[in-house]
Structures are given as structure tokens and as C-alpha cells.
Design a protein around this motif. Structure first.
Motif, PDB file in Angstrom:
ATOM      1  N   LYS A 264       0.840  -1.209   0.000  1.00 39.74           N
ATOM      2  CA  LYS A 264       0.000   0.000   0.000  1.00 39.74           C
ATOM      3  C   LYS A 264       0.869   1.250   0.000  1.00 39.74           C
ATOM      4  N   ARG A 265       1.908   1.202   0.833  1.00 33.77           N
ATOM      5  CA  ARG A 265       2.806   2.360   0.860  1.00 33.77           C
ATOM      6  C   ARG A 265       3.540   2.495  -0.468  1.00 33.77           C
TER       7      ARG A 265
ATOM      8  N   TYR B 213       4.263   5.300  -5.561  1.00 32.27           N
ATOM      9  CA  TYR B 213       4.088   5.340  -7.013  1.00 32.27           C
ATOM     10  C   TYR B 213       3.171   6.493  -7.399  1.00 32.27           C
ATOM     11  N   LEU B 214       2.089   6.613  -6.649  1.00 35.48           N
ATOM     12  CA  LEU B 214       1.112   7.654  -6.970  1.00 35.48           C
ATOM     13  C   LEU B 214       1.776   9.030  -6.951  1.00 35.48           C
ATOM     14  N   CYS B 215       2.571   9.291  -5.910  1.00 37.89           N
ATOM     15  CA  CYS B 215       3.235  10.599  -5.814  1.00 37.89           C
ATOM     16  C   CYS B 215       4.170  10.794  -6.999  1.00 37.89           C
ATOM     17  N   GLY B 216       4.988   9.775  -7.283  1.00 35.72           N
ATOM     18  CA  GLY B 216       5.946   9.889  -8.379  1.00 35.72           C
ATOM     19  C   GLY B 216       5.242  10.105  -9.707  1.00 35.72           C
TER      20      GLY B 216
ATOM     21  N   ALA C  86       0.379   2.544  -9.093  1.00 39.05           N
ATOM     22  CA  ALA C  86      -0.273   3.181  -7.954  1.00 39.05           C
ATOM     23  C   ALA C  86      -1.442   2.338  -7.446  1.00 39.05           C
ATOM     24  N   PHE C  87      -2.437   2.114  -8.320  1.00 37.86           N
ATOM     25  CA  PHE C  87      -3.656   1.450  -7.834  1.00 37.86           C
ATOM     26  C   PHE C  87      -3.536  -0.066  -7.858  1.00 37.86           C
ATOM     27  N   GLY C  88      -2.771  -0.589  -8.830  1.00 39.50           N
ATOM     28  CA  GLY C  88      -2.552  -2.031  -8.867  1.00 39.50           C
ATOM     29  C   GLY C  88      -1.832  -2.484  -7.614  1.00 39.50           C
TER      30      GLY C  88
ATOM     31  N   LEU D 135      -9.163   7.459 -16.945  1.00 34.14           N
ATOM     32  CA  LEU D 135      -9.388   6.407 -15.962  1.00 34.14           C
ATOM     33  C   LEU D 135      -8.408   6.487 -14.812  1.00 34.14           C
ATOM     34  N   PHE D 136      -7.237   7.047 -15.070  1.00 31.92           N
ATOM     35  CA  PHE D 136      -6.324   7.293 -13.959  1.00 31.92           C
ATOM     36  C   PHE D 136      -7.013   8.233 -12.971  1.00 31.92           C
TER      37      PHE D 136
END
Lengths: 537, 213
Positions: free
Chosen positions: A30-31, A36-39, A94-96, A400-401
Motif C-alpha cells: 500500500k505504501r 508510485y502515486l506521488c511519483g 499506484a492502484f494495482g 481512468l487514472f
């Protein structure tokens, strides 16, 4: 897998450990997903800035606001950043990462350390791409076609190294996801009970494993040829530049599906949730992911219709390209059938999803124009092509992102955002987006070549409209992210299941505890069984 | 980086979950080998394209390579695959010492292979035959490409030999530390799989470069 550990109240993955180091060495999926999301978002905004600079330059036909050289470098970097750093790793990274194990009722992915390694590869590659600009950047376009890439005076080393390392990151994620789906799934869940997002990530994982090594080694060869003078693709030494194009597209077309499939998986989650209705044609959607992955790996030749390949090859590639539209259409029909007689709620994620169906249909259908041999000759290398793939990539995957971001944001961070503002952001994006790329469709159809820094005065109106659209879109992005960020401080606490979803992530605490579930995951209901659903006969 | 990732792929199950899933590690390894296969597959594809286009030159140039050394190296790698398989069999039977010896033998074979390969390269370079050399640039296109591919493909294979040997060394260390044992042998098994891939690639490289005429 499902040891019954109950974590202390109010402890979740975000506050279980503190300090920067606890993030940098974390193996919690999760972290890693959040990192990933931030990057991904940071580099996405960087790509948007490049877009704004280029569109500003394109406001005037003969503008020298950016030098031609700088324009070419920005163009190349925009492609590299958006493709290798945003779209490919975006949804899976990120979501995967965040949701795949939760959706499977697992504690983590199969190889958590490998997962962290792939994040580090991602960051290293992304930074190298940016450093390459500081060192001068390159002007080959993201395709690195030889022989120009062998001759250009700009430095190829850093961006290619970046692409190579990002490729590794992608392969490691792919391996991890495929093995996770097989080995970490809750033993009570069969393959055909997995949520469709998992299916799409599974198919994506296979494409990543199968396609990425080809581009990896091809780029290495290109570097060796440039650096050490080893003859491989150089036509003056007997090499075949078209061979390079083949190898490039053997990866890069399947890469389109690496980008697209996870997005389609997100649609298959959002639509049932906001229609309160079981997904229509579960197996068709699941298998269409696999079919897209399989057929999509065999269509690369359609990027090369004008390179003088044989007619038989052209016809086969054209036919296969038409064929890949079939499983894509199967999905769209199933999604629409899911909504039919459902209890539809137009929350923000659903708005993004509807925009996806609209924009992606335009992107997909114009793809058929390009797949047809006759029109292709006319449209090849015109602005029609970037318009088409931006409709599929940004209008498809990009929307979709954002859909996924708004869908899972409350679960990930435990805060509700302002939905009204979020929806306004989405609508503004929609207007800006169509203004850019619809204008480019027209300009391209009239003969405007792609990639050019200059254009003839007769195209001015289309470019002006596109530039205005580009600015509107950039504003929309800033507004959307600002709205989400504000929610972290000012938003209300999110409940466990704000949208009434039925998949497993909505049956655990918000935000999820470190081990994902307090005790056994609740598998008493299927992934798409809604208690309030009215059975229609 | 490759070695590092392999190591992780095989280890992390034990460390982070407290449960040992050799099946997952195996599956991950096979997928990884799949990517390696595609990497070399791409090189073979390029070879096939140019060998078809420049058939005569490829056959002529192939004469200039030392068949004897190539054959010896093939034998060495095949034998090293045997010792690798024996090492795994020994570990399964609990013969830790024998396993270590077989691993050591495999590493020794890999070194001999590298020395011979290095000698061949040295010899060629000494003759002025390396991709960017004056000599090569004056050759007809087919010959240039042959040498280009020869150096690239044997070079990349050589890197894999080094990585494989390093991996075996790591496995030996783990066996020493009792991290890899009779019951938890998947790390060594995966190392073996990797080693066999290295061997397998050479079995294709040898005829393609040394025996095509």
C-alpha cells in the motif's frame, strides 16, 4: 495468508510506522502504491508543463518563442515522460500495487521486496529522464528511430538508460502481479471470482513480461552501436533501420495495451459500483482482457505501413488490427449492458468513466481509419495520429487514472474530497481535451504533419484552438489535484464504504490496516453482488 | 541489478511473510527466464534477418572463428550444467558438502569458459578485428554485421555467465549459513534454472557463429 491478526484501533498502514525512512524501505504494497502515486503525478505534471510550453509556441505559425531545437527536445521528453513514467506505471503502479492484494484477500504481493525494487527502478529511470534534459535533452522523438538516432548530436545515453531502467521496473511489476494472482489469492476465491481489475492486471502482467525485454535489448543495441560503433542497424554498414522499427513496435504496440488494460479494469470496477448492478458478462470481460493481450501482441506492423513492407504482411497486420477492436468493443457493450436498468449514480468517478467511454470510442474508431491501408497512406505521420492516440491514451487511460484516483482516494487516505469541485474539474478537462485533439484531427486530415514546430498559416485556426484547449486542460489538472490535496486537511473522514462497492477493499477499514484485513476477509458475497440490487428477470 | 532482483525474488517470501512458498518463487523465476528468453530471442531474430540477407558473407566469416575453442567451451558449459544439476540433487539428499563441491565445480567451469572466451576475443582484437576498427570498417557489409553480432551476442552471453556464477556463489553462501537447506532448497533450484538458461543460449550461439558454413 489470512492469519487472524487484529490491529489496535485507529492504526492503519499510514500511521503504523512513522518517519521518512519507514516509507523509503517499506515493503508494504500500500505504501509502495502511494509512493508510485506521488511519483507518477509529479512527472505527469512535468509532462503537462512541457505540453503547455509547446502549445504556447504553436500559437503562431512561425513562432521562434522556443527554438526549433528546444521544441524537438521538449517533444521527445514529453513522449518519454508521459509514456514510460506516467501511463505505463500509472494505474498498475499506484492502484494495482495498492489494491491487487486487497482485492485478492491477501496480505501483500508475492514478492514485496521486488516490488520496492521496481519502485526504485521507476524513480531512477524517471530522474534520469529529467536529468537528460538538463544535459541537453534529445531530439529524436520517443521512438528513437535509426538512422537519425545514430547521427543526432544530442546525448542518447541518459534517456535510453532511463527507458531501459523503467522497462525493468515494468517487468518486475508484471512478474509480481502474475505470481500474486496465482499464489496469493485467498484459497476460497476461484480464478473466476477475482474482480475484473485483477484480471486486467493479470493480462497486463503477461504483456509486460512478454514484450518489454524486446525493447530493452533493442535500446541496449542502439547504445552499443552509438557508443562503441558496433554495426547493427546503421544502413551505411549494411544494417537495416526497418528492423529497428519492427523491434521497437514489437514492444511499443503491446505497450499500448499495457497502458490500456488496467484502465479497462478500473471501468469494470466503477461501473457496477455506481450502477448497483452485477457486472454483465463477467467471463466475456475477463477473457476479452486476455484476448486483447494476445492479439495486441501481433499487430505492431501497422505502425510501419509506409516502410515498404510486403502487401501480404500489410494485409495481415491490417486484419489483425481490426480484430483487436472486437474484444475492446465486447467490453464496451458489456459495460453499457451493466448500466442498463441499473440504479446509476453520477458520482465523480462515474463521470470520469462516462467520459472515458465517449473519448475512447472516438479514439478507437479513428484507430480503425488508421488501420485501413488506403486512408493510412493519407493520414500517416499527420497530426491525425497524435490526435488519435491522445484520445486513446489521455482520453482513455488518463481519464481512468483520474477516475481511479477519485474512486479509491477515500479508501487510500481516509478522506472525502469535495465532489462538486471534482466534477467541475472533470468537465473543464473534458472541454479542454476535445478542443485540442479534435482540432488536431481536422488539421491532420487536412495534411498538417505531426511533430513539426512550425506550420503553414492555413492551419493557424486549428493550432490556436488546440493551444487554448491545452491551457484549459492544464488549469483543470491543477484544480483537480488541488481539490484532492485540500481534502487531506479539510475533508471529512471517509466511511468504510463510501460508494457502496462490493469488492473486498470496501469490506475492510478505511484506510486499511497494515495487514489489509482485521481477521479473515469477508468472502460471503461475490465481487459484484450488491445487497440492494433488484433482480430483473 | 539482475542478480539482486533474482535474489529478492527468491528470498522475500520467507522474510516478510513468515511462510515459504517455493511454488511462487519458481513461478517468478520461470517468468523471469521467459524475459531472458525474449531478450536473446530478439538477438536471434536480428541474426536471422541478417544471416538471410548476407548468407554468403556470414558463412565465409564463420570460417575465421576458432571452432576447436568453441567446441571445447560448449563441452565445458554442458559439463557445468551437469555439476549444477548434481549440486541440487545432492542438496535434496542432504549432502551439504557434496552440494558445495558441485557448486564450486560449476563456478570453476564458468571461469574456464570465460578465460577461453576472453582468449578468443583477445586474439581477434589483437588482429585488429573489433566492431569499430579500421579493419572491420573496410570489410563488406555482411562481414561487418557478422562481427558486430558476434561481439554483442557472445558479450551479452558472457555477462550472463558472470551473473550466473555470482548467483551460484551467493547460493553457496546461503547454504553455508543454513539459509538454503534440504527443506528450503528453492533458491538453489532457481539458480540452477538460471544456469541452465545460460548453457542453453550458448548451445544456440555455438552453431550459429562457428558451424554455419
Amino acid at each position: 495468508m489470512t492469519t487472524a491478526v487484529v490491529s489496535p484501533p485507529n492504526e492503519n498502514y499510514l500511521n503504523a510506522k512513522r518517519g521518512v525512512m519507514s516509507w523509503l524501505v517499506t515493503i508494504d504494497h500500500k505504501r509502495i502504491g502511494v509512493m508510485y502515486l506521488c511519483g507518477v503525478i509529479a512527472f505527469f505534471l512535468f509532462g503537462v508543463v512541457l505540453q503547455v510550453l509547446m502549445r504556447t509556441d504553436l500559437l503562431w505559425p512561425d513562432s521562434q518563442w522556443l527554438s526549433r531545437d528546444l521544441y524537438n527536445r521538449f517533444l521527445t521528453l514529453h513522449g518519454i515522460v508521459m509514456i514510460f513514467v506516467f501511463i505505463v506505471p500509472g494505474i498498475p503502479g499506484a492502484f494495482g500495487n495498492f489494491f491487487l492484494p486487497i482485492l485478492l484477500g491477501a496480505e501483500d504481493v508475492a514478492f514485496p521486496k521486488l516490488n520496492l525494487l521496481s519502485w526504485y527502478c521507476f524513480v531512477t529511470g524517471a530522474l534520469l529522464a529529467v536529468i537528460s534534459v538538463v544535459l541537453g535533452g534529445i531530439d529524436t522523438g520517443w521512438t528513437f528511430y535509426v538512422p537519425y538516432s545514430l547521427q543526432t548530436g544530442t546525448t542518447l545515453l541518459w534517456p535510453i538508460l532511463a527507458a531501459f531502467i523503467l522497462g525493468w521496473s515494468s517487468v518486475l511489476t508484471g512478474i509480481n502481479f502474475v505470481v500474486t494472482a496465482h499464489r496469493m489469492r485467498d484459497p476460497r476465491m476461484s480464478f473466476f471470482q477475482m474482480p475484473l481489475f485483477v484480471w486486467s492486471l493479470y493480462a497486463t502482467g503477461w504483456v509486460q513480461v512478454v514484450a518489454t525485454p524486446v525493447i530493452g535489448i533493442t535500446l541496449v543495441l542502439l547504445l552499443l552501436e552509438r557508443g562503441l560503433g558496433i554495426p547493427i542497424f546503421d544502413p551505411t554498414r549494411g544494417g537495416d533501420p526497418v528492423l529497428f522499427e519492427h523491434l521497437f513496435w514489437i514492444y511499443s504496440h503491446p505497450a499500448v495495451y499495457i497502458m490500456l488494460l488496467p484502465a479497462m479494469g478500473v471501468v469494470s470496477e466503477i461501473i457496477p459500483t455506481f450502477s448497483r448492478k452485477t457486472i454483465f458478462g463477467y467471463k466475456f470481460i475477463a477473457f476479452s482482457s486476455v484476448a486483447i493481450a494476445a492479439i495486441g501482441s501481433l499487430v505492431w506492423g501497422h505502425h510501419m505501413f509506409t516502410t515498404g513492407m510486403g502487401d501480404t504482411a500489410r494485409i495481415v497486420f491490417s486484419f489483425l488490427t481490426f480484430l483487436v477492436a472486437v474484444p475492446s468493443a465486447v467490453k464496451v457493450f458489456n459495460w453499457i449492458a451493466t448500466m442498463y436498468k441499473g440504479s446509476i449514480e453520477m458520482a465523480t468517478p462515474m463521470v470520469w468513466t462516462m467520459m472515458f467511454i465517449f473519448l475512447f470510442s472516438i479514439g478507437g474508431l479513428t484507430g480503425l481509419y488508421l488501420a485501413t491501408l488506403g486512408p493510412n497512406i493519407h493520414l500517416h505521420d499527420t497530426a491525425f495520429v497524435p490526435a488519435h492516440f491522445h484520445y486513446t491514451m489521455l482520453g482513455g487511460v488518463g481519464t481512468l487514472f483520474f477516475g481511479a484516483l477519485h474512486y479509491w482516494w477515500p479508501k487510500m487516505f481516509g478522506k472525502m474530497y469535495n465532489q462538486k469541485r471534482a466534477t467541475i474539474g472533470a468537465v473543464v478537462f473534458f472541454i479542454g481535451f476535445n478542443l485540442i485533439y479534435f482540432s488536431l484531427f481536422l488539421a491532420g486530415y487536412l495534411g498538417m504533419p505531426r511533430r513539426y514546430a512550425d506550420y503553414l498559416p492555413e492551419y493557424t485556426i486549428y493550432h490556436r484552438l488546440a493551444s487554448i484547449g491545452g491551457f484549459i486542460m492544464a488549469v483543470a489538472f491543477v484544480f483537480i489535484f488541488w481539490n484532492l490535496l485540500v481534502s487531506l486537511w479539510k475533508g471529512e473522514d471517509a466511511p468504510e464504504n463510501p460508494w457502496g462497492g462490493a469488492t473486498l477493499e470496501w469490506r475492510t477499514a478505511t484506510p486499511p490496516p497494515t495487514l489489509n484485513f482485521d481477521g479473515e476477509p469477508d468472502l460471503s458475497r461475490g465481487a459484484y453482488e450488491y445487497p440492494e440490487q433488484v433482480e430483473d428477470v | 541489478m539482475t542478480t539482486h532482483s533474482l535474489e529478492n525474488a527468491q528470498n522475500n517470501n520467507e522474510d516478510s511473510h513468515g511462510h515459504y512458498d517455493p511454488m511462487a518463487a519458481k513461478m517468478g523465476m520461470w517468468l523471469f527466464l521467459f524475459t531472458e528468453g525474449l531478450l536473446f530471442g530478439t538477438l536471434f531474430l536480428i541474426y536471422a534477418a541478417y544471416a538471410t540477407k548476407y548468407r554468403v558473407e556470414f558463412e565465409e566469416t564463420s570460417y575465421d572463428l576458432n571452432k576447436l575453442l568453441g567446441a571445447v567451451n560448449t563441452l565445458i558449459l554442458l559439463t557445468s550444467s551437469l555439476t549444477m544439476a548434481l549440486a541440487i540433487a545432492a542438496l535434496h539428499r542432504g549432502a551439504k558438502r557434496l552440494c558445495q563441491q558441485c557448486c564450486g565445480a560449476t563456478i570453476a567451469f564458468s571461469l574456464v569458459f570465460l578465460v577461453i572466451k576472453g582468449y578468443e576475443w583477445y586474439h581477434k582484437i589483437h588482429e585488429g578485428i573489433y566492431p569499430a576498427s579500421q579493419e572491420v570498417q573496410l570489410m563488406p557489409a555482411g562481414k561487418q554485421l557478422f562481427y558486430g553480432l558476434y561481439f554483442v551476442m557472445t558479450g551479452i552471453h558472457g555477462i550472463h555467465v558472470v551473473l550466473g556464477a555470482a548467483l551460484i556463489l551467493v547460493a553457496m553462501h546461503f547454504i553455508c549459513k543454513e539459509k538454503v537447506t534440504q527443506e528450503r532448497s528453492v533458491f538453489l533450484e532457481n539458480t540452477g534454472l538460471y544456469w541452465h538458461l545460460v548453457d542453453l543460449v550458448w548451445i544456440f550461439l555455438f552453431p550459429l557463429f562457428y558451424l554455419i558454413h
